[in-house]
Design a protein around this motif. Sequence first.
Motif, PDB file in Angstrom:
ATOM      1  N   ILE A  61       0.695  -1.258  -0.173  1.00 38.37           N
ATOM      2  CA  ILE A  61      -0.176   0.009   0.183  1.00 38.37           C
ATOM      3  C   ILE A  61       0.825   1.263  -0.060  1.00 38.37           C
ATOM      4  N   PHE A  62       1.893   1.147   1.168  1.00 40.26           N
ATOM      5  CA  PHE A  62       2.919   2.228   1.015  1.00 40.26           C
ATOM      6  C   PHE A  62       3.583   2.471  -0.330  1.00 40.26           C
ATOM      7  N   ARG A  63       4.091   1.546  -0.992  1.00 40.06           N
ATOM      8  CA  ARG A  63       4.699   1.651  -2.025  1.00 40.06           C
ATOM      9  C   ARG A  63       3.762   2.161  -3.280  1.00 40.06           C
ATOM     10  N   SER A  64       2.649   1.730  -3.281  1.00 40.03           N
ATOM     11  CA  SER A  64       1.574   2.229  -4.362  1.00 40.03           C
ATOM     12  C   SER A  64       1.218   3.677  -4.065  1.00 40.03           C
ATOM     13  N   LEU A  65       1.338   4.288  -2.873  1.00 37.98           N
ATOM     14  CA  LEU A  65       1.213   5.588  -2.868  1.00 37.98           C
ATOM     15  C   LEU A  65       2.277   6.723  -2.834  1.00 37.98           C
ATOM     16  N   ILE A  66       3.474   6.068  -3.212  1.00 34.25           N
ATOM     17  CA  ILE A  66       4.417   6.862  -3.315  1.00 34.25           C
ATOM     18  C   ILE A  66       4.827   7.559  -4.957  1.00 34.25           C
ATOM     19  N   SER A  67       4.745   6.795  -6.037  1.00 39.37           N
ATOM     20  CA  SER A  67       4.996   7.360  -7.323  1.00 39.37           C
ATOM     21  C   SER A  67       4.560   6.372  -8.148  1.00 39.37           C
ATOM     22  N   GLU A  68       4.314   6.722  -9.252  1.00 43.74           N
ATOM     23  CA  GLU A  68       3.868   5.648 -10.179  1.00 43.74           C
ATOM     24  C   GLU A  68       5.123   5.339 -10.981  1.00 43.74           C
ATOM     25  N   ILE A  71      11.497   3.711 -10.822  1.00 45.19           N
ATOM     26  CA  ILE A  71      12.731   4.269 -10.078  1.00 45.19           C
ATOM     27  C   ILE A  71      12.676   5.310  -8.852  1.00 45.19           C
ATOM     28  N   ILE A  72      11.561   6.201  -9.053  1.00 41.55           N
ATOM     29  CA  ILE A  72      11.249   7.109  -7.790  1.00 41.55           C
ATOM     30  C   ILE A  72      10.913   6.241  -6.585  1.00 41.55           C
ATOM     31  N   GLN A  73      10.214   5.184  -6.768  1.00 45.92           N
ATOM     32  CA  GLN A  73       9.971   4.454  -5.754  1.00 45.92           C
ATOM     33  C   GLN A  73      11.048   3.804  -5.053  1.00 45.92           C
ATOM     34  N   SER A 121      17.511  -2.763  -0.139  1.00 48.07           N
ATOM     35  CA  SER A 121      17.525  -1.315  -0.343  1.00 48.07           C
ATOM     36  C   SER A 121      17.523  -1.102  -1.897  1.00 48.07           C
ATOM     37  N   ILE A 122      18.073  -1.783  -2.652  1.00 45.38           N
ATOM     38  CA  ILE A 122      18.016  -1.500  -4.044  1.00 45.38           C
ATOM     39  C   ILE A 122      16.747  -1.947  -4.741  1.00 45.38           C
ATOM     40  N   TRP A 123      16.201  -3.135  -4.034  1.00 44.29           N
ATOM     41  CA  TRP A 123      15.169  -3.711  -4.572  1.00 44.29           C
ATOM     42  C   TRP A 123      14.049  -3.862  -3.492  1.00 44.29           C
ATOM     43  N   PRO A 124      13.409  -2.884  -3.131  1.00 45.06           N
ATOM     44  CA  PRO A 124      12.563  -2.826  -1.926  1.00 45.06           C
ATOM     45  C   PRO A 124      11.707  -4.043  -1.513  1.00 45.06           C
ATOM     46  N   ASP A 125      11.766  -4.092  -0.521  1.00 45.93           N
ATOM     47  CA  ASP A 125      10.951  -5.517   0.359  1.00 45.93           C
ATOM     48  C   ASP A 125      10.483  -5.092   1.586  1.00 45.93           C
TER      49      ASP A 125
END
Length: 171
Positions: A61-68, A71-73, A121-125
């Motif tokens: 949910i948090f990831r979906s709210l950051i940016s479409e 790379i910004i996510q 950190s590079i591939w968020p989890d």
Amino acid sequence: FLFFLYLTLIIGFYFSEDSLGGAFDDYKGLFYVSEKFRSDFLSTLLNYNQLGHRQSPIFYIFRSLISEIEIIQRLFFLHLYLLIPVFFYLCLKIKYKEINNNNLKLLASVLLLFPTFRSYSIWPDPHLLGILFLTISIYYYLVFKYKSKTLKNALISSFFLATSAYVSPNF
């Protein structure tokens, strides 16, 4: 030294480093979960169990709210997860007052070399988000124990511990 380690993380980001060997696959394999939340939040939340995913939906949910923009996510989470060594250092500083702060900074910065930290950190989890909340919880516990035994610090510690356990149930 800390800046050098940060640069190695940025270089790893640029070259899509995956020192764990599976972080990229996990990231790509579960990217659709965030996209489902972005496109139809309520339906995805209500039917989250049907996705067959065992992690909490909070990270997605948090990831979906950051940016479409992907790379910004990824850059957002890379820099958010840099708070882990910061809070780890703050914990060390409270617990080990007699040790030189530079040595404690060096010890905390070593986290930037760990393959799990680098890859996630590079591939968020969600695991690192859980570790971040756990580290913040420990920090406020130490503040409560060694500095200020106020209800506020106990409640903040409990909140972050519960959040950590919810984000990544293994905590």
